[in-house]
Design an enzyme around this catalytic site. Structure first.
Site, short mmCIF file in Angstrom:
data_model
loop_
_atom_site.label_atom_id
_atom_site.label_comp_id
_atom_site.label_asym_id
_atom_site.label_seq_id
_atom_site.Cartn_x
_atom_site.Cartn_y
_atom_site.Cartn_z
N TYR A 112 -11.22 3.38 -9.04
CA TYR A 112 -11.00 3.26 -7.58
C TYR A 112 -10.48 1.89 -7.20
O TYR A 112 -10.28 1.60 -6.02
CB TYR A 112 -12.28 3.59 -6.80
N LYS A 123 -18.05 -10.29 2.09
CA LYS A 123 -17.14 -9.52 2.95
C LYS A 123 -17.08 -10.15 4.34
O LYS A 123 -18.11 -10.44 4.95
CB LYS A 123 -17.68 -8.09 3.03
N GLY A 132 -8.44 -2.01 -9.07
CA GLY A 132 -7.87 -2.63 -10.27
C GLY A 132 -7.83 -4.14 -10.14
O GLY A 132 -6.76 -4.74 -10.22
N THR A 176 -20.84 -6.06 -8.41
CA THR A 176 -21.23 -6.89 -7.27
C THR A 176 -20.37 -6.63 -6.02
O THR A 176 -20.63 -7.19 -4.96
CB THR A 176 -21.14 -8.39 -7.61
N SER A 177 -19.35 -5.80 -6.16
CA SER A 177 -18.54 -5.43 -4.99
C SER A 177 -19.42 -4.62 -4.04
O SER A 177 -20.50 -4.15 -4.43
CB SER A 177 -17.35 -4.58 -5.43
N TYR A 191 0.86 -1.18 0.00
CA TYR A 191 0.00 0.00 0.00
C TYR A 191 0.90 1.24 0.00
O TYR A 191 1.97 1.22 0.59
CB TYR A 191 -0.88 -0.02 1.26
#
Lengths: 371, 371
Positions: free
Chosen positions: B283, B366, B285, B191-192, B92
């Protein structure tokens, strides 16, 4: 600096066919009117889209009536821009209706005016504003409102070419980010006319320029020439294929904005040199390759990619808003602060000029037809 | 809907080693002070960057002093987001200093407060605001100003996950173009959780959504589910590999804005569906492929490419400005107008939850750890 050129029109491969010429310009009513009318016009026309050297011809067009608000202009000079080629080819997004007279910008002298015209007078120098199709001819008739009077104290080649390339440079420098003295910009295609204008306009405003040129024989000479124009840094693409690319900037701040007219790897170099939050503006694609950027450059480096198209700015009142900018650019030309390479070519040599503009004779300066 | 989970901490492969634990969090002073102090905390820590299943361990951290402005919070729930994985991996852009407690957002209940605290009281529900590293533990101590009190009438899994994904959706819908009722948006990765939130938030504002999903077994079911959530159109990538792609829009207007969390060909589909002058915001990838766009799409279609990173918005006063938005999102959850799939997992099953979040067990909802 006004030059005298052979004005006689010689038959050439662009000469008119036996077709009735009166039908060539369907959207312009040309008639031998009893009222005032223009002189006949010699014009570069095309009746179908295709490769310019195959489809354009130089023809004689008859006189047209000059209505009360019309201004008849004797065209003096007009350039061959890449977009003119694209329009003839029919690959431009705005496809001119054929048959059409080619050419998009230029300069001329007022030859005669309709009775209601009060802002322009015979002898004034004018440019079509907005620029519009049909400048490659000896006489153009348009309403007064479509002409912008300019000062006569500039070489006509500059007046003929000020609307497309220098205005693109000026608008791109101002329209996307707020640049102030001490900032910098980065660009590829730095030797193009837009590129040369960007260097000079940036310099005038205290903005440094980082310039990328192609690798080719003679690149050292090109570098020197570009630096003489005011470029702070000039690198070939291969010089920039290194990891710590930003070490090359030395004391020049990382640029907020970059200009891309090449695409492909050359565009990626512009992106690499941009600072966090920077913007790259694409206005051309000489390599014919697309622009590619990583996801992380969007998200974490916060780069923005935009495009610029002058013609879009010229719709509605856009052209009127651009007139003071054109005057400003011409004032820079007059003071010797804005210059770029061109080759003035008499209309009689149009065929050669077209070949040069199409790249058939290697790299050549911008061709400007002198009528 | 508050659930009871096994709170006893069982030794697992994440269990503490024999190393002195007091040195694990170099940037947090934990001491058995004479003054008020927090209970000991069970925490997911990593001492070096690497694959999470190799480097994280669940350890016991000693009590820390609660200073006069501090609030000690018993963490109730915290999700495993992809960015948490990336932070542990060290890939990150903001690399947490190690050793560190993992996790970035969550919700907890105020357990005790320092004497100068006057805005929060024992029993309040709070979320770290701005979200910050260290939420994967049972007790967190931070200054009062770093906590945002929320209403208790939402399921804790939603409170734990409201800051990263739903806020990303809300900000992206508002930060780039002005959308009004009757407009539309296009997105891939529909679908995220961000994708699901975009669909619902668009719908609430009268904005239609055009959604792109991956080709995979069961895509028809996914389509139905996505439409039930409020999606107007849902297409697989292969359904969009056609020339006249815009004919699929039927009576939905061409979208001003598109959202891309996939990259590669999927991003190109978003670009194709955008209207003249539209903007695509990247936002994520997921395909690990870059975004490619033609020169003409920049110049003539005037598309703009931007990126979005929530963490950037959270610097300075950014987090404070986001608090009313978080309250708004939670009010939607309370009214049943915003929902998304999650799987609540007791802390004792952290190891399995991590495997699921890392994609080792196929596509999974999630994962939200319940402490």
């Amino acid at each position: 600096m006004q030059m005298t050129y052979l004005r006689s029109f010689r038959a050439s491969r662009y000469c008119a066919s036996q077709r009735p010429l009166s039908c060539i310009l369907s959207n312009t009513i040309r008639a031998f009117a009893a009222a005032a009318s223009s002189p006949p016009s010699k014009a570069v026309v095309y009746e179908q889209h295709g490769s310019p050297d195959g489809v354009v011809r130089v023809v004689d067009l008859p006189s047209v009536e000059i209505k009360e608000n019309d201004v008849c202009v004797r065209m003096m000079a007009s350039p061959i821009n890449p977009s003119d080629i694209n329009r003839i080819e029919g690959v431009y997004p705005v496809r001119p209706q054929v048959p059409a007279v080619a050419g998009y910008e230029g300069v001329g002298e007022v030859h005669s005016v309709g009775p209601a015209v009060n802002r322009l007078a015979v002898g004034d120098w004018v440019i079509p504003s907005p620029p519009s199709s049909g400048t490659w001819q000896t006489y153009m008739v348009k309403e007064e409102s479509a002409w912008h009077k300019i000062c006569k104290e500039v070489p006509m080649e500059y007046a003929a070419t000020i609307t497309v390339n220098p205005l693109t440079a000026l608008r791109m420098l101002g329209d996307f980010v707020k640049l102030t003295s001490g900032d910098s910009i980065v660009q590829n295609g730095a030797t193009s006319i837009v590129g040369q204008c960007i260097i000079q306009l940036a310099k005038i405003n205290g903005v440094s320029s980082i310039n990328i040129i192609r690798d080719r024989p003679g690149s050292e000479e090109v570098k020197e020439k570009t630096k003489k124009l005011g470029a702070d840094l000039v690198y070939t693409e291969s010089q920039l294929s290194m990891k710590n690319i930003k070490s090359l900037l030395a004391d020049i701040p990382e640029p907020h904005i970059g200009f891309n007219c090449v695409g492909g790897d050359s565009a990626s170099l512009v992106l690499k040199l941009l600072r966090q939050g920077g913007t790259m503006v694409t206005y051309g694609g000489m390599s014919k390759k697309p622009i590619t950027m990583s996801t992380s450059s969007f998200i974490f480096k916060d780069l923005a990619l935009r495009g610029f198209w002058l013609q879009k700015l010229m719709t509605g009142d856009g052209a009127i808003a651009c007139r003071p900018m054109i005057d400003y650019l011409l004032s820079l030309v007059r003071r010797g602060e804005l210059k770029y390479e061109m080759e003035a070519v008499p209309f009689s040599d149009f065929s050669t000029a077209l070949d040069k503009a199409m790249g058939k004779l290697g790299s050549q300066p911008k061709q400007v037809i002198i009528f």
